[in-house]
Design an enzyme around this catalytic site. Structure first.
Site, PDB file in Angstrom:
ATOM      1  N   LYS A  51     -61.058   5.018  10.114  1.00  0.00           N
ATOM      2  CA  LYS A  51     -61.318   6.045  11.116  1.00  0.00           C
ATOM      3  C   LYS A  51     -62.299   5.609  12.204  1.00  0.00           C
ATOM      4  O   LYS A  51     -62.270   6.116  13.329  1.00  0.00           O
ATOM      5  CB  LYS A  51     -61.859   7.304  10.437  1.00  0.00           C
ATOM      6  CG  LYS A  51     -60.816   8.134   9.702  1.00  0.00           C
ATOM      7  CD  LYS A  51     -59.980   8.952  10.660  1.00  0.00           C
ATOM      8  CE  LYS A  51     -59.139   9.996   9.929  1.00  0.00           C
ATOM      9  NZ  LYS A  51     -58.381  10.855  10.857  1.00  0.00           N
ATOM     10  N   SER A 302     -56.411   2.805   3.196  1.00  0.00           N
ATOM     11  CA  SER A 302     -57.081   3.374   4.363  1.00  0.00           C
ATOM     12  C   SER A 302     -58.569   3.626   4.215  1.00  0.00           C
ATOM     13  O   SER A 302     -59.296   3.680   5.211  1.00  0.00           O
ATOM     14  CB  SER A 302     -56.383   4.681   4.762  1.00  0.00           C
ATOM     15  OG  SER A 302     -56.361   5.581   3.660  1.00  0.00           O
TER      16      SER A 302
END
Length: 325
Positions: A51, A302
């Protein structure tokens, strides 16, 4: 018409800012799937998640006036840390609205990066609405977690790195919540190497993108809790869904048991503790759910910001089935 040069500009912009995370072959998954499986370890990224890429790409291009108004975001945890770190780099005040159910570790990490955290609502969508109300009242600059093309272009750099590190991949598997990482991956892959298949994975308890992609109406009132809280988004973005519809090859879902087993698999066999969102993509490969035949599979791991207090729940959910792999 989308200007693909923007992807390469984002890649250059982030080169000196983010880690070029390693890509690691999993011998156990190779043997189990009879394919070559490569894990892209964004759990080793700054803030423990991909992110930060989108957050830096967005915030680094804001004007001084936009930064002076303060930065505002809503997040289930990882976007919060990315915005907090990027905001600190440019000297901006940062306020993050997070669900009351956010793991304590993610809240503490966000505060450590200097952001003010407000815990509001039972899920991301309620925190998001509260953040938007705050924006209207204060005029702060809102940094959307996924439905922003500049954020998406930042996330696209994960796949761009993967294709440099392992050029012969034929499939890339991506976890999806609001769709920023999936949309960015698809945009990059279909620009650079269109033959590579992009498969999105969601938790079966929160399948908003998968339902929309397959033409089913997503029932927002019947979402269930999921250990993959980072991808528990009830309403995907318009920008992300437009890209996903055009460029993603398929969407699949995985169960809570499958996600839990994947978390334990990564801990036991790969010696890494990854969060539920990241484990969802691993679960799709581990449980042989990919709808395409592949020889070389890339899996985006992720993030690694897992609440260790949930490990007991994982063990209970999978009934030790992970030991069979």
């Amino acid at each position: 018409m989308y200007e693909t040069a923007r992807l390469f500009e984002a890649f250059e912009r982030l080169t000196e800012i983010v880690h070029r995370t390693p890509i690691k072959q999993s011998e156990t998954l190779n043997e189990w799937t009879q394919s070559e499986v490569y894990l892209k370890l964004e759990n080793l990224q700054k803030t423990g998640s991909f992110k930060v890429r989108g957050a830096f790409n967005k915030i680094s291009q804001l004007t001084a006036e936009e930064c002076a108004k303060g930065l505002l975001a809503a997040s289930a945890g990882n976007h919060a840390q990315g915005v907090a770190l990027a905001g600190r780099k440019v000297g901006a005040r940062v306020t993050i609205f997070m669900p009351e159910t956010t793991p304590a570790a993610k809240v503490a990490a966000t505060r450590k990066y200097g952001a003010t955290v407000k815990l509001v609502g039972k899920n991301f969508d309620e925190a998001y609405k509260a953040a938007r109300t705050e924006q209207l009242a204060t005029g702060a600059t809102f940094i959307h977690p996924f439905d922003d093309i500049t954020i998406i272009e930042g996330q696209a750099t994960v796949a761009m790195e993967m294709l440099q590190q392992q050029p012969d991949l034929d499939t890339i598997v991506v976890p999806a919540g609001g769709g920023g990482l999936l949309a960015g991956t698809a945009l990059a892959v279909k620009t650079i190497r269109p033959s590579v298949k992009v498969i999105g994975v969601q938790a079966a308890n929160a399948p908003a993108i998968a339902s929309t992609y397959h033409g089913r109406k997503s029932n927002l009132t019947h979402f269930l809790p999921t250990i993959a809280e980072g991808i528990c988004v009830r309403e995907p973005g318009k920008v992300t869904m437009d890209i996903i519809h055009n460029y993603v090859d398929d969407m699949i879902t995985v169960s809570e048991q499958e996600i839990s087993s994947a978390i334990l698999f990564m801990l036991e066999r790969e010696k890494m503790l990854v969060e539920g969102a990241a484990a969802a993509a691993v679960a799709a490969v581990l449980n042989k759910k990919l709808p395409v035949s592949s020889n070389r599979i890339g899996v985006i791991v992720s993030g690694g910001n897992f609440d260790v207090g949930k490990l007991g729940n994982c063990i209970t959910a999978c009934n030790d089935s992970v030991l069979n792999f």
